[in-house]
Write a protein that holds these residues in place. Structure first.
Motif, mmCIF file in Angstrom:
data_model
loop_
_atom_site.group_PDB
_atom_site.id
_atom_site.type_symbol
_atom_site.label_atom_id
_atom_site.label_comp_id
_atom_site.label_asym_id
_atom_site.label_seq_id
_atom_site.Cartn_x
_atom_site.Cartn_y
_atom_site.Cartn_z
ATOM 1 N N VAL A 286 0.844 -1.195 0.000
ATOM 2 C CA VAL A 286 0.000 0.000 0.000
ATOM 3 C C VAL A 286 0.877 1.243 0.000
ATOM 4 C CG1 VAL A 286 -1.625 1.373 1.353
ATOM 5 C CG2 VAL A 286 -2.008 -1.083 1.066
ATOM 6 N N GLN A 287 1.884 1.252 0.868
ATOM 7 C CA GLN A 287 2.782 2.397 0.954
ATOM 8 C C GLN A 287 3.737 2.450 -0.234
ATOM 9 O OE1 GLN A 287 2.064 4.557 3.351
ATOM 10 N NE2 GLN A 287 0.487 3.071 3.962
ATOM 11 N N PHE A 288 4.197 1.300 -0.669
ATOM 12 C CA PHE A 288 5.168 1.234 -1.757
ATOM 13 C C PHE A 288 4.613 1.843 -3.039
ATOM 14 C CE2 PHE A 288 6.886 -1.136 -5.428
ATOM 15 C CZ PHE A 288 8.225 -0.795 -5.331
ATOM 16 N N PHE A 289 3.369 1.524 -3.376
ATOM 17 C CA PHE A 289 2.830 2.019 -4.639
ATOM 18 C C PHE A 289 2.561 3.520 -4.609
ATOM 19 C CE2 PHE A 289 1.748 -2.524 -5.506
ATOM 20 C CZ PHE A 289 2.545 -2.638 -6.634
ATOM 21 N N LYS A 290 2.348 4.084 -3.461
ATOM 22 C CA LYS A 290 2.247 5.545 -3.372
ATOM 23 C C LYS A 290 3.570 6.177 -3.773
ATOM 24 C CE LYS A 290 -1.332 5.666 0.213
ATOM 25 N NZ LYS A 290 -1.640 6.067 1.607
ATOM 26 N N VAL B 138 5.906 4.682 -5.717
ATOM 27 C CA VAL B 138 6.140 4.363 -7.127
ATOM 28 C C VAL B 138 5.433 5.344 -8.051
ATOM 29 C CG1 VAL B 138 5.579 2.678 -8.937
ATOM 30 C CG2 VAL B 138 6.632 1.926 -6.801
ATOM 31 N N PHE B 139 4.200 5.693 -7.709
ATOM 32 C CA PHE B 139 3.402 6.559 -8.581
ATOM 33 C C PHE B 139 3.361 8.010 -8.119
ATOM 34 C CE2 PHE B 139 1.461 2.264 -9.230
ATOM 35 C CZ PHE B 139 1.901 2.103 -10.532
ATOM 36 N N GLY B 140 4.187 8.378 -7.158
ATOM 37 C CA GLY B 140 4.306 9.773 -6.752
ATOM 38 C C GLY B 140 3.081 10.332 -6.077
ATOM 39 N N VAL B 141 2.372 9.510 -5.322
ATOM 40 C CA VAL B 141 1.156 9.953 -4.653
ATOM 41 C C VAL B 141 1.505 10.518 -3.276
ATOM 42 C CG1 VAL B 141 -1.067 9.242 -3.688
ATOM 43 C CG2 VAL B 141 -0.279 8.296 -5.870
ATOM 44 N N GLY B 142 1.088 11.748 -3.024
ATOM 45 C CA GLY B 142 1.316 12.384 -1.736
ATOM 46 C C GLY B 142 0.063 13.081 -1.264
ATOM 47 N N PHE B 143 0.213 13.959 -0.273
ATOM 48 C CA PHE B 143 -0.946 14.694 0.243
ATOM 49 C C PHE B 143 -1.528 15.623 -0.812
ATOM 50 C CE2 PHE B 143 1.281 13.732 4.293
ATOM 51 C CZ PHE B 143 0.251 13.045 4.915
ATOM 52 N N VAL B 144 -0.655 16.186 -1.644
ATOM 53 C CA VAL B 144 -1.090 17.121 -2.683
ATOM 54 C C VAL B 144 -1.055 16.461 -4.052
ATOM 55 C CG1 VAL B 144 -0.634 19.321 -3.811
ATOM 56 C CG2 VAL B 144 -0.311 19.097 -1.329
ATOM 57 N N SER B 145 0.049 15.805 -4.366
ATOM 58 C CA SER B 145 0.232 15.192 -5.678
ATOM 59 C C SER B 145 -0.527 13.870 -5.781
ATOM 60 C CB SER B 145 1.721 14.936 -5.923
ATOM 61 O OG SER B 145 1.920 14.235 -7.118
ATOM 62 N N LYS B 146 -1.417 13.785 -6.773
ATOM 63 C CA LYS B 146 -2.180 12.552 -7.001
ATOM 64 C C LYS B 146 -2.243 12.280 -8.502
ATOM 65 C CE LYS B 146 -4.898 13.000 -2.775
ATOM 66 N NZ LYS B 146 -4.009 12.085 -2.033
ATOM 67 N N PRO B 147 -1.100 11.835 -9.071
ATOM 68 C CA PRO B 147 -1.049 11.621 -10.527
ATOM 69 C C PRO B 147 -1.815 10.405 -11.014
ATOM 70 C CG PRO B 147 1.019 10.983 -9.502
ATOM 71 C CD PRO B 147 0.197 11.611 -8.432
ATOM 72 N N VAL B 148 -2.197 9.517 -10.101
ATOM 73 C CA VAL B 148 -3.002 8.352 -10.489
ATOM 74 C C VAL B 148 -4.175 8.222 -9.522
ATOM 75 C CG1 VAL B 148 -1.049 7.111 -11.500
ATOM 76 C CG2 VAL B 148 -1.640 6.726 -9.100
ATOM 77 N N SER B 149 -5.193 7.503 -9.946
ATOM 78 C CA SER B 149 -6.391 7.341 -9.131
ATOM 79 C C SER B 149 -6.182 6.324 -8.012
ATOM 80 C CB SER B 149 -7.563 6.888 -10.002
ATOM 81 O OG SER B 149 -7.318 5.581 -10.508
ATOM 82 N N SER B 150 -7.045 6.380 -7.030
ATOM 83 C CA SER B 150 -6.994 5.378 -5.963
ATOM 84 C C SER B 150 -7.302 3.993 -6.514
ATOM 85 C CB SER B 150 -7.979 5.739 -4.848
ATOM 86 O OG SER B 150 -9.312 5.797 -5.342
ATOM 87 N N GLU B 151 -8.139 3.957 -7.567
ATOM 88 C CA GLU B 151 -8.471 2.671 -8.177
ATOM 89 C C GLU B 151 -7.246 2.050 -8.852
ATOM 90 O OE1 GLU B 151 -12.178 4.988 -7.653
ATOM 91 O OE2 GLU B 151 -10.210 5.445 -8.514
ATOM 92 N N LEU B 152 -6.403 2.884 -9.471
ATOM 93 C CA LEU B 152 -5.194 2.338 -10.080
ATOM 94 C C LEU B 152 -4.245 1.812 -9.003
ATOM 95 C CD1 LEU B 152 -3.316 3.423 -13.156
ATOM 96 C CD2 LEU B 152 -1.967 3.069 -11.087
ATOM 97 N N LEU B 153 -4.168 2.503 -7.880
ATOM 98 C CA LEU B 153 -3.352 2.005 -6.767
ATOM 99 C C LEU B 153 -3.867 0.640 -6.295
ATOM 100 C CD1 LEU B 153 -2.853 5.241 -4.619
ATOM 101 C CD2 LEU B 153 -1.122 4.080 -6.001
ATOM 102 N N ASP B 154 -5.185 0.522 -6.224
ATOM 103 C CA ASP B 154 -5.774 -0.761 -5.813
ATOM 104 C C ASP B 154 -5.458 -1.856 -6.828
ATOM 105 O OD1 ASP B 154 -6.865 0.479 -3.608
ATOM 106 O OD2 ASP B 154 -8.855 0.731 -4.493
#
Length: 301
Positions: free
Chosen positions: A158-162, A164-180
């Motif tokens: 869960v943490q690793f893919f955030k 990998v895809f640059g997901v942070g509090f502000v930056s959300k370049p991919v959807s939560s569904e793609l993370l899933d």
């Protein structure tokens, strides 16, 4: 399902889209061939035969105890190519640890049939940090990953893919569904293959393999890659290869196959169609277009 039986009896899941010149897509860790689907579709629609397979231990492939080293991985790639009947004018495209298969295939199998290669956020030439590779990832960091997977693999990813895809509090370049979706692919793999493959890509030295990559090679890497640092990998590979072009995706994370799917598809198709010169020409034109657009915008103010 199409299953390829390798020389040691391991069965690998393989799928294809389209017809035409073969392009073999080698997935990253800890994903499977489905991670290539959007790019495979773009390739097929552009007239290519996109071939992708699940690495041993991952996805729908067998999970043997043995074989999680790059000699075996490259043999598996050779067996997939033989099964698909492709031995001329083949392009190999590897993401992350998949770049290692390309490097080892080119040295171990003399690059049989390959006329182009693309390394996307690839771990070559060497990931782990030592005195000869000061920009690499500390060994302690790699071993912390292994420990995290041993303790709670589901939480670790869960943490690793955030990251990998640059997901942070502000930056959300991919959807939560793609993370899933990425998480679900990771959890298809066995724990032993996942850990063994991580050690393989983390500690294998591919510097000796790079001399065998003599075909035109496209290198794509995000400048903000915190998983596979660009200085130790993409930039160093470009420096070592004689016939290569590095495209740096500014401020992009490791997982550019998802954060920049359209741009990566375009760059790959341009490279596969016209070679490195076409990509360079396209990049120059993109700069001209950007400057022209800025000038027009400024004149309207």
């Amino acid at each position: 399902m199409t299953m390829v039986t390798t020389r040691d009896g391991t069965r690998l899941y393989c799928k294809e889209l389209g017809h035409g010149r073969p392009v073999v897509l080698i997935h990253g860790w800890p994903l499977n061939s489905d991670s290539w689907d959007p790019i495979a579709l773009a390739l097929a629609e552009a007239g290519f035969r996109a071939i992708a397979y699940d690495r041993r231990g991952f996805g729908r492939s067998d999970q043997p105890w043995h074989g999680y080293d790059y000699d075996t991985f490259s043999d598996d790639l050779a067996d997939v190519m033989a099964f698909c009947g492709i031995d001329t004018d083949v392009a190999l495209v590897g993401f992350s640890m998949g770049g290692g298969e390309i490097a080892r295939y080119m040295s171990r199998h003399n690059g049989k049939g390959v006329t182009q290669a693309a390394l996307i956020s690839a771990v070559v030439p060497m990931l782990v940090r030592d005195d000869s590779n000061p920009e690499g990832v500390p060994e302690a960091t790699l071993m912390e990953m292994v420990q995290g997977m041993r303790e709670d693999r589901a939480h670790f990813f869960v943490q690793f893919f955030k990251l990998v895809f640059g997901v942070g509090f502000v930056s959300k370049p991919v959807s939560s569904e793609l993370l899933d979706w990425a998480w679900s692919m990771a959890m298809q793999a066995g724990l032993h293959p996942t850990i063994a493959a991580a050690k393989a890509f983390g500690f294998t030295d591919f510097r000796g393999d790079l001399a065998s990559i003599t075909v035109p090679t496209l290198i794509v890497h995000g400048t903000a890659d915190k998983t596979v640092p660009i200085d130790a990998t993409g930039r160093e590979t470009a420096r070592r290869l004689h016939d290569a072009l590095l495209i740096e995706y500014t401020d992009e994370p490791h997982g550019v196959i998802a954060t920049q799917t359209a741009a990566l598809s375009t760059d790959l198709i341009t490279f596969l169609t016209g070679g490195l010169d076409s990509v360079q020409a396209g990049l120059r034109q993109a700069v001209v277009d950007a400057v022209t657009a800025q000038s027009i915008s400024s004149s309207l103010v």
